[in-house]
Design a protein around this motif. Structure first.
Motif, PDB file in Angstrom:
ATOM      1  N   UNK A 163       0.857  -1.198   0.000  1.00 53.15           N
ATOM      2  CA  UNK A 163       0.000   0.000   0.000  1.00 53.15           C
ATOM      3  C   UNK A 163       0.889   1.242   0.000  1.00 53.15           C
ATOM      4  N   UNK A 164       0.248   2.430  -0.099  1.00 54.88           N
ATOM      5  CA  UNK A 164       0.957   3.705  -0.033  1.00 54.88           C
ATOM      6  C   UNK A 164       0.994   4.206   1.413  1.00 54.88           C
ATOM      7  N   UNK A 165       1.941   5.111   1.682  1.00 51.51           N
ATOM      8  CA  UNK A 165       2.108   5.654   3.030  1.00 51.51           C
ATOM      9  C   UNK A 165       0.904   6.498   3.432  1.00 51.51           C
ATOM     10  N   UNK A 166       0.518   6.400   4.680  1.00 55.48           N
ATOM     11  CA  UNK A 166      -0.539   7.240   5.250  1.00 55.48           C
ATOM     12  C   UNK A 166       0.085   8.219   6.236  1.00 55.48           C
ATOM     13  N   UNK A 167      -0.248   9.539   6.091  1.00 54.82           N
ATOM     14  CA  UNK A 167       0.301  10.564   6.975  1.00 54.82           C
ATOM     15  C   UNK A 167      -0.149  10.297   8.404  1.00 54.82           C
ATOM     16  N   UNK A 168       0.770  10.406   9.312  1.00 60.06           N
ATOM     17  CA  UNK A 168       0.451  10.254  10.720  1.00 60.06           C
ATOM     18  C   UNK A 168       0.495   8.819  11.223  1.00 60.06           C
ATOM     19  N   UNK A 169       0.793   7.893  10.342  1.00 61.08           N
ATOM     20  CA  UNK A 169       0.818   6.493  10.758  1.00 61.08           C
ATOM     21  C   UNK A 169       2.155   6.156  11.402  1.00 61.08           C
ATOM     22  N   UNK A 170       2.095   5.436  12.532  1.00 65.40           N
ATOM     23  CA  UNK A 170       3.314   4.943  13.163  1.00 65.40           C
ATOM     24  C   UNK A 170       3.494   3.449  12.863  1.00 65.40           C
ATOM     25  N   UNK A 171       2.524   2.830  12.199  1.00 67.27           N
ATOM     26  CA  UNK A 171       2.598   1.428  11.809  1.00 67.27           C
ATOM     27  C   UNK A 171       1.354   1.054  11.021  1.00 67.27           C
ATOM     28  N   UNK A 172       1.335  -0.207  10.565  1.00 69.17           N
ATOM     29  CA  UNK A 172       0.208  -0.668   9.756  1.00 69.17           C
ATOM     30  C   UNK A 172      -0.159  -2.096  10.175  1.00 69.17           C
ATOM     31  N   UNK A 173      -1.416  -2.413  10.012  1.00 67.12           N
ATOM     32  CA  UNK A 173      -1.901  -3.777  10.223  1.00 67.12           C
ATOM     33  C   UNK A 173      -2.729  -4.191   9.012  1.00 67.12           C
ATOM     34  N   UNK A 174      -2.298  -5.292   8.385  1.00 69.57           N
ATOM     35  CA  UNK A 174      -3.041  -5.850   7.243  1.00 69.57           C
ATOM     36  C   UNK A 174      -3.841  -7.049   7.739  1.00 69.57           C
ATOM     37  N   UNK A 175      -5.084  -7.091   7.304  1.00 67.07           N
ATOM     38  CA  UNK A 175      -5.975  -8.163   7.736  1.00 67.07           C
ATOM     39  C   UNK A 175      -6.502  -8.919   6.526  1.00 67.07           C
ATOM     40  N   UNK A 176      -6.477 -10.279   6.675  1.00 74.41           N
ATOM     41  CA  UNK A 176      -6.940 -11.175   5.606  1.00 74.41           C
ATOM     42  C   UNK A 176      -8.117 -11.977   6.167  1.00 74.41           C
ATOM     43  N   UNK A 177      -9.296 -11.761   5.651  1.00 71.53           N
ATOM     44  CA  UNK A 177     -10.498 -12.455   6.127  1.00 71.53           C
ATOM     45  C   UNK A 177     -10.989 -13.403   5.038  1.00 71.53           C
ATOM     46  N   UNK A 178     -10.823 -14.712   5.274  1.00 67.39           N
ATOM     47  CA  UNK A 178     -11.240 -15.700   4.281  1.00 67.39           C
ATOM     48  C   UNK A 178     -12.740 -15.931   4.315  1.00 67.39           C
ATOM     49  N   UNK A 179     -13.276 -16.298   3.173  1.00 70.48           N
ATOM     50  CA  UNK A 179     -14.710 -16.566   3.096  1.00 70.48           C
ATOM     51  C   UNK A 179     -15.098 -17.825   3.871  1.00 70.48           C
ATOM     52  N   UNK A 180     -14.104 -18.629   4.228  1.00 71.18           N
ATOM     53  CA  UNK A 180     -14.397 -19.812   5.034  1.00 71.18           C
ATOM     54  C   UNK A 180     -14.316 -19.528   6.527  1.00 71.18           C
ATOM     55  N   UNK A 181     -14.137 -18.250   6.902  1.00 71.49           N
ATOM     56  CA  UNK A 181     -14.045 -17.891   8.305  1.00 71.49           C
ATOM     57  C   UNK A 181     -12.624 -17.809   8.826  1.00 71.49           C
ATOM     58  N   UNK A 182     -11.666 -18.227   8.029  1.00 70.98           N
ATOM     59  CA  UNK A 182     -10.270 -18.172   8.457  1.00 70.98           C
ATOM     60  C   UNK A 182      -9.759 -16.740   8.337  1.00 70.98           C
TER      61      UNK A 182
END
Length: 648
Positions: A163-182
């Motif tokens: 992704x691109x940088x977001x102003x004011x961010x000190x970190x990032x969290x990426x989330x992966x939500x599977x259609x099977x609930x995983x």
């Protein structure tokens, strides 16, 4: 002069009609007095109303922030009727609120901004004058990351996002939500991260949030990540035994465009097929082989290959080298054949006259038990594997052991040592072995092809008889034993003598094998009979007629009934009858005036009677005599001995 209720005073002097009051306190209400001073007198006038000063400057300003909303608080300010709160960024974005309280909420604050907060106290005299001087800031949450992109590593099913940088961010969290609930996530202070352990064949909804110092951003736009297609899980192989083909089918997996099936046998034979459906046919399979199946799942970007742990066996070969061993005396037969690789089960059958016995085995032997005796069985075996069966093997035959002879009977005569044995024919027998064991040690075996045999046995022994059937291979079980007592041996060394003065006659003899007791009989020429019974070897008569010559007999007995009577004139023969209370009846005829009866049932009370008869008539029975039997083998009659002639 201006004065407050609290006593604060401010004055000014002038020779004019006006003057300035300085050092007034903020947030106060002053009463104003004007005093005119003359040379000798003075006068005071009070201003109508109050002199109201500006509100004090707000202090102790604090803030709180949640997404898009800023909360501002301050201490109460003297002289303020209401407050104006303003937030402004360096980019010129502003937000404000007005309140009568000491707190106010700023709405619609933009993400990724730093707002400078100013609080102004106002009253009805002064507005926008009393503005706070504290440096107060509200930093909003970072904006959601933009230009989110995903990718997958097919080899290890690893998911990647950037992704691109977001102003004011000190970190990032990426989330992966599977259609099977995983679900999975990763954290970073860079602009990309990856996760491992994606579920195969699952679409993951992926978004990223920017982590702020106090508040995090909302989620970015959702981007789809397609994991590698699954290796096929549930897989089945159905064999067509007759066409040498197998249909491999599997459960569908998401993201697969096509499938390739490969089957490899232990000797390296390989067949394959490809399909866009969920099954395909493997052809030209070799018989007697075990094939292991591998299935490759193919998508637009990945190929997932996995061994299915599925194997199938083609039609087994016909069992060879078939044989059978009969286990004599056990009613069992052990069938055997050459074992072949890949066979799951052998099914052997033994058929006899429409009756079929079955035996399943996982090795090269099978045992048939409870075979009927004296029958011919045809045995064969079929190899089973994967619901397929081979051709029937060659047939072998066995002849089971002969059946046990039944109905053994023994007949003999009191007049000789000849014994006749007979029995029912035993199925499967080609010969019979008869065994006779005497209680005095005599033993003999006889062989015959018939169901009866006659033999001479020693006198005076209790014999146990058995018979068993034979064929070329086996003997049958031994029949139920039958017992028979041969006649007591004829008394030997018989000597008779008289005592003339007492009309006594005596006889002595040697003991006989098998004899329980003896009867000595003296028959005079006048047909008078004198008997004497004893269990010793000597007997004496004391009632002999004078002047008679007697013929003496000694009979050895073993609990056989005996009966004697006086002669009846004109009688040509006599009929002797013995009958018990349960209907057993024995009848015989004789020309003598005595006889023995050997067909008694043991332990029974018999009633004996005699009838005189000629060729035309039969007399009435004599009065019955009672006799209780103990044992009833046959007893022979003793030989005639020299006559005894007592003194006249």
């Amino acid at each position: 002069m201006a004065t407050t209720k609290s006593g604060h005073n401010v004055t000014c002097e002038t020779n004019r009609t006006s003057c300035d009051l300085t050092e007034l306190l903020c947030g106060q209400s002053y009463s104003v007095f004007v005093k005119a001073i003359g040379k000798t007198c003075s006068s005071i006038a009070k201003m109508t109303g109050q002199l109201v000063t500006e509100p004090c400057i707000p202090i102790q300003i604090t803030t709180q922030y949640s997404v898009t909303i800023g909360q501002v608080q301050w201490d109460i300010t003297k002289g303020a009727n209401y407050y104006t709160v303003t937030g402004q960024t360096d980019q010129g974005l502003t937000t404000s609120c007005v309140t009568n309280d000491t707190y106010c909420a700023l709405y619609n604050m933009n993400c990724g901004q730093m707002y400078s907060i100013v609080v102004t106290a106002n009253n009805f005299v002064c507005q926008n004058v009393s503005t706070s001087t504290e440096q107060v800031l509200i930093v909003t949450e970072p904006c959601p990351p933009n230009n989110v992109q995903t990718n997958v590593n097919c080899q290890n099913n690893q998911g990647m996002v950037s992704w691109e940088t977001s102003f004011g961010a000190v970190g990032y969290e990426a989330r992966f939500a599977g259609r099977d609930g995983h679900s999975l996530s990763c954290h970073t202070n860079a602009t990309s991260c990856s996760v491992e352990g994606l579920h195969c064949g699952v679409i993951y909804h992926t978004n990223v949030i920017a982590i702020g110092e106090k508040v995090n951003s909302s989620r970015s736009n959702t981007v789809l990540l397609y994991s590698a297609p699954c290796a096929v899980g549930k897989c089945t192989a159905n064999l067509d035994c007759y066409n040498d083909t197998a249909t491999v089918s599997w459960s569908p997996v998401s993201g697969a465009n096509s499938y390739m099936v490969t089957a490899v046998s232990a000797d390296g034979s390989r067949v394959s097929c490809e399909s866009t459906e969920h099954q395909c046919n493997l052809t030209e399979l070799e018989c007697g082989q075990v094939y292991n199946v591998t299935l490759v799942t193919i998508s637009d970007h990945c190929r997932t290959e996995k061994s299915t742990n599925i194997s199938f066996s083609t039609r087994p070969c016909k069992p060879s080298r078939v044989g059978v061993d009969l286990q004599c005396g056990t009613s069992t037969a052990n069938m055997y054949w050459e074992e072949s690789a890949g066979v799951e089960l052998y099914m052997a059958t033994a058929t006899n006259m429409g009756t079929t016995l079955k035996c399943n085995s996982t090795n090269s032997t099978c045992q048939f038990s409870n075979l009927t005796c004296g029958d011919t069985y045809k045995l064969s075996v079929i190899a089973y594997s994967n619901r397929c069966y081979s051709e029937i093997s060659s047939t072998v035959e066995i002849q089971t052991e002969p059946c046990k002879p039944d109905g053994l009977r023994v007949h003999g005569s009191c007049n000789n040592e000849t014994v006749l044995l007979y029995w029912f024919k035993a199925k499967g027998a080609s010969a019979y072995i008869v065994k006779a064991d005497g209680n005095l040690g005599y033993s003999t075996s006889l062989k015959t092809n018939n169901t009866m045999i006659e033999t001479n046995l020693p006198c005076g022994q209790l014999f146990t008889f058995t018979v068993k059937a034979q064929d070329d291979w086996c003997d049958s079980p031994t029949s139920r034993p039958e017992k028979y007592m041969t006649t007591p041996c004829v008394p030997a060394h018989v000597q008779s003598f008289t005592r003339c003065e007492q009309s006594l006659g005596s006889v002595s003899w040697a003991a006989s094998d098998g004899a329980e007791s003896y009867m000595a009989i003296a028959t005079g020429q006048d047909r008078h009979i004198h008997t004497c019974t004893t269990n010793t070897t000597i007997c004496t008569w004391n009632d002999l007629h004078c002047g008679e010559t007697y013929t003496v007999y000694v009979v050895a007995m073993n609990y056989v009934g005996s009966l004697a009577w006086n002669a009846s004139e004109t009688a040509e023969f006599y009929i002797v009858t013995a009958e018990n209370n349960i209907g057993h009846k024995v009848q015989l005829s004789t020309n003598d005036t005595w006889t023995y009866i050997s067909e008694f049932h043991c332990g029974q009370e018999y009633f004996l009677s005699v009838q005189a008869a000629d060729s035309v008539c039969t007399s009435r029975p004599s009065p019955p005599l009672s006799l209780t039997s103990v044992f009833s083998p046959f007893v022979p009659k003793s030989p005639v001995h020299p006559p005894v002639s007592p003194a006249s």
